[in-house]
Enzyme design. Structure first.
Site, mmCIF file in Angstrom:
data_model
loop_
_atom_site.group_PDB
_atom_site.id
_atom_site.type_symbol
_atom_site.label_atom_id
_atom_site.label_comp_id
_atom_site.label_asym_id
_atom_site.label_seq_id
_atom_site.Cartn_x
_atom_site.Cartn_y
_atom_site.Cartn_z
ATOM 1 N N GLY A 202 44.772 42.512 38.649
ATOM 2 C CA GLY A 202 43.772 42.402 37.929
ATOM 3 C C GLY A 202 43.208 43.201 38.489
ATOM 4 N N SER A 203 41.824 42.658 38.654
ATOM 5 C CA SER A 203 40.429 43.751 38.891
ATOM 6 C C SER A 203 40.691 44.042 40.704
ATOM 7 C CB SER A 203 38.939 43.319 38.674
ATOM 8 O OG SER A 203 39.028 42.407 39.459
ATOM 9 N N THR B 237 39.039 41.717 43.352
ATOM 10 C CA THR B 237 39.661 41.049 42.960
ATOM 11 C C THR B 237 40.896 41.055 44.095
ATOM 12 O OG1 THR B 237 38.946 39.776 41.026
ATOM 13 C CG2 THR B 237 40.679 39.007 42.477
ATOM 14 N N GLY B 238 41.558 42.728 44.214
ATOM 15 C CA GLY B 238 43.049 42.751 44.454
ATOM 16 C C GLY B 238 42.370 43.196 45.883
ATOM 17 N N GLU C 83 48.463 45.516 40.519
ATOM 18 C CA GLU C 83 48.403 46.688 40.309
ATOM 19 C C GLU C 83 46.442 46.275 39.190
ATOM 20 O OE1 GLU C 83 50.378 48.677 38.777
ATOM 21 O OE2 GLU C 83 52.149 48.025 39.759
ATOM 22 N N CYS D 203 44.699 47.793 31.000
ATOM 23 C CA CYS D 203 44.586 48.313 31.690
ATOM 24 C C CYS D 203 44.605 50.205 31.483
ATOM 25 C CB CYS D 203 45.076 47.744 32.944
ATOM 26 S SG CYS D 203 46.802 47.610 33.024
HETATM 27 P P1 NAD Z 1 40.646 39.519 37.720
HETATM 28 O O1 NAD Z 1 40.849 39.757 38.588
HETATM 29 O O2 NAD Z 1 39.434 38.671 38.051
HETATM 30 O O3 NAD Z 1 41.498 37.951 37.634
HETATM 31 C C1 NAD Z 1 43.430 38.148 38.281
HETATM 32 C C2 NAD Z 1 43.458 36.555 38.101
HETATM 33 O O4 NAD Z 1 42.788 36.821 39.772
HETATM 34 C C3 NAD Z 1 43.376 35.519 37.333
HETATM 35 O O5 NAD Z 1 44.817 34.875 37.549
HETATM 36 C C4 NAD Z 1 42.316 35.147 39.025
HETATM 37 O O6 NAD Z 1 42.381 33.739 38.594
HETATM 38 C C5 NAD Z 1 42.738 35.484 40.248
HETATM 39 N N1 NAD Z 1 41.434 35.540 41.128
HETATM 40 C C6 NAD Z 1 40.527 35.545 40.714
HETATM 41 N N2 NAD Z 1 39.603 35.411 42.052
HETATM 42 C C7 NAD Z 1 40.775 35.483 43.106
HETATM 43 C C8 NAD Z 1 40.894 35.654 44.276
HETATM 44 N N3 NAD Z 1 40.334 35.621 45.529
HETATM 45 N N4 NAD Z 1 42.148 35.440 44.847
HETATM 46 C C9 NAD Z 1 43.060 35.626 44.238
HETATM 47 N N5 NAD Z 1 43.378 35.678 43.132
HETATM 48 C C10 NAD Z 1 41.688 35.656 42.224
HETATM 49 O O7 NAD Z 1 40.464 40.191 36.515
HETATM 50 P P2 NAD Z 1 40.948 39.763 34.731
HETATM 51 O O8 NAD Z 1 39.630 39.301 34.528
HETATM 52 O O9 NAD Z 1 41.519 38.445 34.596
HETATM 53 O O10 NAD Z 1 41.937 40.781 34.223
HETATM 54 C C11 NAD Z 1 40.660 42.236 34.156
HETATM 55 C C12 NAD Z 1 41.085 43.458 35.247
HETATM 56 O O11 NAD Z 1 42.501 43.494 35.599
HETATM 57 C C13 NAD Z 1 40.524 44.309 34.520
HETATM 58 O O12 NAD Z 1 40.203 45.846 35.434
HETATM 59 C C14 NAD Z 1 42.314 45.269 34.410
HETATM 60 O O13 NAD Z 1 42.076 46.896 34.398
HETATM 61 C C15 NAD Z 1 43.088 44.665 35.226
HETATM 62 N N6 NAD Z 1 44.285 44.739 34.566
HETATM 63 C C16 NAD Z 1 45.699 45.887 35.215
HETATM 64 C C17 NAD Z 1 46.515 46.203 34.907
HETATM 65 C C18 NAD Z 1 47.702 47.078 36.050
HETATM 66 O O14 NAD Z 1 48.594 46.885 35.932
HETATM 67 N N7 NAD Z 1 46.910 48.251 36.564
HETATM 68 C C19 NAD Z 1 47.016 45.430 34.409
HETATM 69 C C20 NAD Z 1 46.297 44.449 33.610
HETATM 70 C C21 NAD Z 1 44.883 44.066 33.763
#
Ligand code: NAD
Length: 478
Positions: free
Chosen positions: A222-223, A226-227, A244, A278
């Site tokens: 994810g982002s 959030t990571g 990731e 990503c």
């Molecule tokens: P996001 O971080 O908003 O959400 C990702 C996931 O985390 C969702 O399932 C969400 O419900 C969950 N989440 C939200 N808050 C949380 C918390 N506090 N604790 C635990 N889980 C939580 O990301 P998004 O908008 O869904 O995705 C887009 C982002 O993901 C972009 O930044 C993109 O670059 C990244 N991404 C990275 C990769 C990679 O492999 N590096 C691949 C795909 C997407």
């Protein structure tokens, strides 16, 4: 049209519904077309406990048997291609042909992963002792995935975690829960109860999961923001972690490319999945000698691409997946307009339903502009002019992210020399974005922690256990 409760979570191998639900929106129409269960805290606890109970049996199951079951899951997904792809297009927005590619890739990925075996590393084998390192499973994995490739990204976690003997609770994004719930259904007749649990819910479900004391490892995609929160919550009990995260990938186009031949490839490196990848090209650096012709070729190509409902024939680019992301990308467009940057194409606001944004190319904005410095994750691309190789490498590397990048040239040696100087986890050389099931994929700096893919990806789901044994006499173990 509201379809109702056709979807259930999978907890301990059984269908589980909930008392409340979350709306699932088709991003091409903005209609609520289904509801997904909203997992309660008690149900989450039940899912984690089911995975915890299943761990003893699953981790003791012979590796070959786990390989066969992961392979069978891959096959079940391939057999259900049409249903899963149609649903994926509806909840994610991507064109049906791309949804089919994603589902097929997931099935094949699981099957490819299931051919990888875990080594036993013999560190010492002398007259006195033998020292060997085994790789043993960690326990219960929380897998959290985003909405851009909800299926494929789940596969990068499910295969390695299960093969190595872990059990899992999978949580898809609230924007794309349905295909994952269907995947959960498929597992019920293949995997032992509790080995793979799939739950859906609203924003609070992620933190509930990462904070649960019986979770041993978190694998998050994810982002970056959030990571960082996930990493904080893992600290309390020192949960193992794979992250990731985001990227701001640079494509570097050297002056010797054949402009007409590379224009479409460069276009799709940025606009595949509507830029919501990503590892999409998010900044395109073009040498000054070919800047004008390549700019024109990209603009002309963009005019030929149909943006629309992914379920309609001929659509090459669908809508943005969800309202918050739509607003973010629109915000970057408005910022570029306010600052007077030149638009080569696109930028207009869509009238009517659906989170549509036209393909937008921005002509050489400043390096510190938001559209260059931030991850846009949408169909807006800055084209940037450069003079020298040293200069462009510095600009590409001057970035808090380090996920991937690409180099384009007619001379492979020249391209390789540039690629080796990029500070990113992956570099594509005259190649579209490709993640091999057998290679490590991971980000440097704020793009992540750890890797997925290949044997290194499997090892992320293991602890090392080193066995030291004394030999009574040469060749015999005591
Ligand atoms: P996001 O971080 O908003 O959400 C990702 C996931 O985390 C969702 O399932 C969400 O419900 C969950 N989440 C939200 N808050 C949380 C918390 N506090 N604790 C635990 N889980 C939580 O990301 P998004 O908008 O869904 O995705 C887009 C982002 O993901 C972009 O930044 C993109 O670059 C990244 N991404 C990275 C990769 C990679 O492999 N590096 C691949 C795909 C997407």
């Amino acid at each position: 049209m509201t379809v109702g409760h056709n979807y259930s979570m999978t907890i301990n191998g059984e269908a589980v519904s909930s008392t409340s639900s979350i709306d699932v929106i088709n991003p091409a129409t903005e209609e609520v077309f289904a509801q997904a269960p909203e997992c309660s805290r008690e149900q989450l606890d039940a899912a984690v406990r089911a995975a915890h109970r299943a761990f003893a049996g699953w981790s003791a199951t012979p590796y070959e048997q786990r390989q066969a079951l992961v392979h069978a899951l891959g096959q079940a997904i391939l057999d259900d291609l049409d249903t899963l792809s149609t649903l994926l297009t509806r909840e994610q927005g991507k064109p049906l042909f791309e949804a089919k590619i994603e589902i097929t890739s997931l099935g094949r990925l699981l099957q490819a992963q299931s051919t990888i075996t875990l080594p036993v590393d013999v560190a010492e084998d002398g007259p006195d002792r033998i020292v060997e390192t085994h790789h043993v499973p960690i326990g219960v994995v929380a897998a959290i995935v985003p909405w851009n490739f909800p299926m494929l990204l789940s596969g990068f976690k499910i295969g390695p975690a299960l093969l190595t003997g872990n059990t899992m609770v999978l949580k898809p994004s609230p924007f794309t829960p349905l295909t994952a719930l269907k995947l959960g259904e498929l597992t019920r007749s293949i995997l032992p109860p509790g080995v793979l649990n799939v739950i859906s819910g609203a924003d609070e479900l992620g933190p509930w999961l990462t904070n649960h004391p019986l979770i041993d490892k978190i694998s998050f995609t994810g982002s970056t923001g959030t990571g960082q929160k996930v990493m904080e919550s893992a600290a309390a009990s020192l949960k193992r972690l794979t992250l990731e995260l985001g990227g701001n990938d640079a494509a570097i186009v050297l002056p010797d490319v054949d402009v007409e031949k590379v224009a479409d490839k460069l276009f799709w490196s940025a606009f595949g999945n509507n830029g919501q990848i990503c590892i999409a090209t998010k900044r395109m650096y073009i040498h000054k000698d070919i800047y004008e012709p390549l700019k024109q070729a990209l603009t002309a190509y963009a005019a030929r691409i149909k943006v629309g409902d992914g379920a309609q024939k001929g659509t090459r680019i669908g809508p943005i997946n969800n309202r918050p992301q739509y607003d973010r990308v629109r915000g970057l467009i408005e910022d570029s307009r306010k600052n007077g940057y030149a638009f080569l194409t696109g930028g207009e606001e869509h009238q009517g339903p659906g989170y549509f944004i036209p393909v937008t190319l921005i002509d050489n904005p400043p390096e510190d502009s938001r559209i260059v410095a931030e991850e846009q994750f949408g169909p807006v691309l800055p084209l940037l002019r450069y003079d020298t190789v040293d200069e462009v490498i510095k600009r590409a590397n001057d970035c808090e992210y380090g996920l991937a990048g690409s180099v384009w040239s007619s001379d492979e040696d020249k391209a390789l020399a540039v690629a080796r100087r990029l500070k990113t986890g992956t570099v594509f050389i005259n190649h579209d974005q490709y993640l091999s099931p057998f290679a490590a994929f991971g980000g440097q700096r704020k793009s992540g922690l750890g890797v997925e893919g290949g044997l290194p990806g499997l090892l992320e789901y293991t602890y090392t256990q080193t066995l030291v044994r004394r030999k009574r006499r040469a060749g015999t173990v005591e």
